[in-house]
Design a protein around this motif. Structure first.
Motif, PDB file in Angstrom:
ATOM      1  N   VAL A 132       7.021  -0.075   7.911  1.00 32.91           N
ATOM      2  CA  VAL A 132       5.753   0.906   7.795  1.00 32.91           C
ATOM      3  C   VAL A 132       5.960   1.488   6.007  1.00 32.91           C
ATOM      4  O   VAL A 132       5.056   1.711   5.151  1.00 32.91           O
ATOM      5  N   ASP A 133       6.569   2.510   5.878  1.00 31.56           N
ATOM      6  CA  ASP A 133       6.445   3.950   5.066  1.00 31.56           C
ATOM      7  C   ASP A 133       6.962   2.382   3.208  1.00 31.56           C
ATOM      8  O   ASP A 133       6.253   2.923   2.631  1.00 31.56           O
ATOM      9  N   VAL A 134       8.010   1.475   3.786  1.00 29.37           N
ATOM     10  CA  VAL A 134       8.082   0.260   2.612  1.00 29.37           C
ATOM     11  C   VAL A 134       6.996   0.050   2.265  1.00 29.37           C
ATOM     12  O   VAL A 134       7.117  -0.237   0.817  1.00 29.37           O
ATOM     13  N   LEU A 135       5.789  -0.129   3.058  1.00 34.58           N
ATOM     14  CA  LEU A 135       4.557  -1.085   2.369  1.00 34.58           C
ATOM     15  C   LEU A 135       4.308  -0.141   1.728  1.00 34.58           C
ATOM     16  O   LEU A 135       3.308  -0.584   0.580  1.00 34.58           O
ATOM     17  N   ALA A 136       3.797   1.420   2.538  1.00 33.24           N
ATOM     18  CA  ALA A 136       2.899   1.851   1.793  1.00 33.24           C
ATOM     19  C   ALA A 136       3.328   2.962   0.744  1.00 33.24           C
ATOM     20  O   ALA A 136       1.902   2.512  -0.266  1.00 33.24           O
TER      21      ALA A 136
ATOM     22  N   VAL B 245      -2.455  -0.123  -5.039  1.00 35.47           N
ATOM     23  CA  VAL B 245      -3.075  -1.041  -3.734  1.00 35.47           C
ATOM     24  C   VAL B 245      -3.401   0.019  -3.197  1.00 35.47           C
ATOM     25  O   VAL B 245      -2.758   0.641  -2.847  1.00 35.47           O
ATOM     26  N   ARG B 246      -4.432  -0.619  -2.246  1.00 32.77           N
ATOM     27  CA  ARG B 246      -4.707   0.373  -0.928  1.00 32.77           C
ATOM     28  C   ARG B 246      -4.404  -0.351   0.100  1.00 32.77           C
ATOM     29  O   ARG B 246      -4.898  -2.118   0.353  1.00 32.77           O
ATOM     30  N   LEU B 247      -3.936  -0.115   1.142  1.00 37.07           N
ATOM     31  CA  LEU B 247      -3.477  -1.082   2.625  1.00 37.07           C
ATOM     32  C   LEU B 247      -4.247  -0.701   3.608  1.00 37.07           C
ATOM     33  O   LEU B 247      -4.925   0.364   3.831  1.00 37.07           O
ATOM     34  N   MET B 248      -4.658  -1.699   3.709  1.00 40.39           N
ATOM     35  CA  MET B 248      -5.954  -1.911   4.870  1.00 40.39           C
ATOM     36  C   MET B 248      -5.211  -2.243   6.365  1.00 40.39           C
ATOM     37  O   MET B 248      -4.214  -3.461   6.548  1.00 40.39           O
TER      38      MET B 248
ATOM     39  N   ILE C  75       1.250  -6.897  -1.321  1.00 43.11           N
ATOM     40  CA  ILE C  75       0.309  -5.915  -2.284  1.00 43.11           C
ATOM     41  C   ILE C  75       0.628  -6.769  -3.545  1.00 43.11           C
ATOM     42  O   ILE C  75       0.045  -6.168  -4.435  1.00 43.11           O
ATOM     43  N   LYS C  76       2.049  -7.026  -3.775  1.00 44.58           N
ATOM     44  CA  LYS C  76       2.356  -7.163  -5.186  1.00 44.58           C
ATOM     45  C   LYS C  76       1.169  -8.062  -6.149  1.00 44.58           C
ATOM     46  O   LYS C  76       0.844  -7.995  -7.296  1.00 44.58           O
ATOM     47  N   ALA C  77       0.391  -9.754  -5.206  1.00 47.99           N
ATOM     48  CA  ALA C  77      -0.666  -9.939  -6.002  1.00 47.99           C
ATOM     49  C   ALA C  77      -1.316  -9.371  -6.261  1.00 47.99           C
ATOM     50  O   ALA C  77      -2.655  -9.826  -7.001  1.00 47.99           O
TER      51      ALA C  77
ATOM     52  N   MET D 264       0.678   7.643   8.028  1.00 46.80           N
ATOM     53  CA  MET D 264       1.137   6.587   7.004  1.00 46.80           C
ATOM     54  C   MET D 264      -0.167   7.701   6.356  1.00 46.80           C
ATOM     55  O   MET D 264       0.203   8.463   5.267  1.00 46.80           O
ATOM     56  N   GLN D 265      -1.201   7.907   6.883  1.00 43.49           N
ATOM     57  CA  GLN D 265      -2.539   8.280   6.302  1.00 43.49           C
ATOM     58  C   GLN D 265      -1.378   9.984   5.887  1.00 43.49           C
ATOM     59  O   GLN D 265      -2.483  10.690   4.443  1.00 43.49           O
ATOM     60  N   ARG D 266      -1.571  11.006   6.711  1.00 42.45           N
ATOM     61  CA  ARG D 266      -0.850  11.932   6.763  1.00 42.45           C
ATOM     62  C   ARG D 266       0.132  12.247   5.210  1.00 42.45           C
ATOM     63  O   ARG D 266       0.222  12.916   4.816  1.00 42.45           O
ATOM     64  N   THR D 267       0.703  11.114   5.129  1.00 48.36           N
ATOM     65  CA  THR D 267       1.603  11.350   4.133  1.00 48.36           C
ATOM     66  C   THR D 267       1.616  11.070   2.663  1.00 48.36           C
ATOM     67  O   THR D 267       1.724  11.745   1.347  1.00 48.36           O
ATOM     68  N   TYR D 268       0.612   9.779   2.614  1.00 45.56           N
ATOM     69  CA  TYR D 268       0.136   8.741   1.185  1.00 45.56           C
ATOM     70  C   TYR D 268      -1.159   9.229   0.832  1.00 45.56           C
ATOM     71  O   TYR D 268      -1.755   8.708  -0.491  1.00 45.56           O
TER      72      TYR D 268
END
Length: 487
Positions: free
Chosen positions: A249-253, A261-264, A107-109, A283-287
């Motif tokens: 999952v929450d940490v990654l989001a 960055v968008r997470l796929m 994600i950082k990259a 995750m979608q509901r939250t982010y």
């Protein structure tokens, strides 16, 4: 390898190594979906041992459903028959934390190399796959119970979202079955504009509040002829593992949001997918309230693909968040078909390629129509099929969807179908390459399967070679040997 196969399909060894390729593609209007493609190179015996190790601790449902949502030794090496997707095997919770750290680096990259990138993750890397099996069974059981109740009210044969349960009849029927819960009161109490009917999304909302309403979460046990608790089989340890998976999952989001960055979230096998989709939905509901951050993947070779897409779009509409999807045809067909046949449940895959094409275009048209209506939906058309890309461009034109709105994206794999990706990028359409990267030795298991896939793919690459020769001759004739992007 770097001069041949690795160099064609992998961007580099680490996040510094891949920057030149990402920046070069970006100069042509082509973005990147970063995918750290390292896999454990373990034997089939080791894969089987890891997959079956925890199976005895699980008690699942009855009959066909039980067989589908259970680990089976002959299919425990999930790499079998799969050429285009990475595979993770559970070792322990510490290994899952390592995978999470790897995804964070990815994600950082992605955030450090471009302004509008994606990063791909796999749910089976973040927790025990048997939990996903178990949770998937719960979700499917609950959905099938709704379908059964709808058929009792004469609503069978309708599309999933068109089926409605009349609450008075529902309460009477459930009471006859021996249920103690007040279904009528619960649904009418939470919906101000209650019409006395509920649909599949209302029904699924019971699982959201499962801690308060356990007496409502019951399903019939056909063998015993009575109702049983839907969620009665989660032990304390399994609850903790589920929470840790959700935390990862929450940490990654959160990292994706911070990095721009968008997470796929990649799709996986059908016996995992209901749980994966449900976790992604949470995750979608939250982010996804303000903008699309989390993208779910829908495999259109599945018979239920259209129902899944339409229900999730409708849920996003009701709750006011941004629907975001990647549409693919699917990567697990041979394995899924063989498993269904051997274990004895219905083949989840469409009967032929043409029906999959129709399903893909049907799902795509539904999402494009939704984008045209409220501009909150988003879709990535992840396809190497030129007809699908042309169909999308035609529909965008008909609906007045402008490329610069960044609502419709296109995606292809690095090293494949450049004749689709780069003209789209030069024309101003948001287009992305799925960019695998990682050390040569550690990417080899992934690459070896890509080679198997590519044997069939190269048979259809004649057109690409012809286009390359045509362009080379044009440049030699015109004296324009070097091409500068106009993006």
């Amino acid at each position: 390898m770097k001069m041949t196969f690795y160099g064609q399909f992998v961007a580099g060894e680490d996040h510094n190594d891949i920057k030149p390729l990402i920046q070069k593609n970006h100069s042509y209007g082509v973005g990147s979906v970063l995918d750290y493609s390292v896999e454990e190179d373990i034997s089939q015996e080791e894969a089987e041992r890891k997959e079956m190790e925890y199976e005895n601790s699980i008690t699942v449902g009855q009959g066909t459903l039980k067989r589908k949502y259970q680990a089976h030794k002959q299919f425990s090496d999930r790499r079998g028959g799969v050429t285009g997707a990475r595979t993770y095997f559970y070792a322990d919770e510490a290994k899952c934390d390592q995978h999470m750290e790897t995804f964070i680096k990815c994600i950082k990259a992605s955030g450090g190399s471009s302004m509008d990138g994606f990063s791909a993750i796999k749910m089976t890397a973040l927790g025990r796959p048997q939990f996903l099996l178990q949770f998937s069974e719960v979700l499917v059981k609950w959905r099938r119970f709704f379908t059964f109740l709808a058929s009792q009210q004469g609503k069978d044969g309708l599309e999933a979202l068109e089926q409605r349960l009349e609450l008075t009849q529902l309460q009477e029927f459930m009471t006859k079955l021996g249920a103690n819960g007040d279904f009528y009161g619960w649904f009418t109490g939470r919906k101000e504009d209650s019409t006395g009917c509920i649909d599949m999304l209302d029904w699924n909302s019971l699982i959201d509040d499962r801690t308060k309403i356990s007496d409502l979460l019951v399903v019939p046990n056909v063998e015993l002829g009575k109702l049983e608790p839907l969620l009665g089989k989660f032990t304390v340890e399994e609850e903790q593992q589920m929470k840790r998976m959700l935390q990862r999952v929450d940490v990654l989001a959160k990292h994706a949001l911070e990095s721009g960055v968008r997470l796929m979230v990649d799709a996986e096998q059908t016996y995992f997918q209901p749980a994966i989709s449900r976790l992604t939905l949470e995750m979608q509901r939250t982010y996804n309230g303000e903008k699309p951050v989390i993208f779910n993947t829908y495999q259109c070779y599945l018979k239920e693909a259209y129902d899944n897409v339409t229900m999730d779009v409708e849920l996003s509409r009701r709750e006011g968040w941004h629907f975001a999807a990647k549409l693919v045809r699917g990567a697990y067909m041979y394995q899924e078909r063989e498993r269904a046949k051997e274990i004895g449940y219905e083949d989840p895959i469409n009967p032929d390629y043409e029906s999959t094409n129709r399903m893909y275009h049907r799902c795509l048209d539904y999402v494009l129509d939704e984008i045209a209506l409220n501009r909150k939906a988003n879709v990535m058309v992840a396809s190497h099929n030129e007809d699908t890309v042309k169909h999308t461009l035609t529909r965008m034109n008909e609906l007045g969807l402008i490329p610069t709105e960044n609502k419709v994206y296109f995606g292809q794999l690095l090293g494949m179908c450049d004749q689709i990706s780069f003209p789209l990028g030069q024309a101003g359409f948001p287009v992305y390459k799925y960019v695998p990267y990682g050390p040569v030795n550690e990417v080899m298991p992934y690459l070896s399967r890509r080679a198997q896939e590519n044997r069939g793919f190269m048979k259809g690459a004649q057109k690409e070679r012809e286009l390359l020769w045509k362009e080379l001759k044009r440049r030699l004739a015109s004296g324009e040997l070097l091409y500068k992007p106009v993006y």
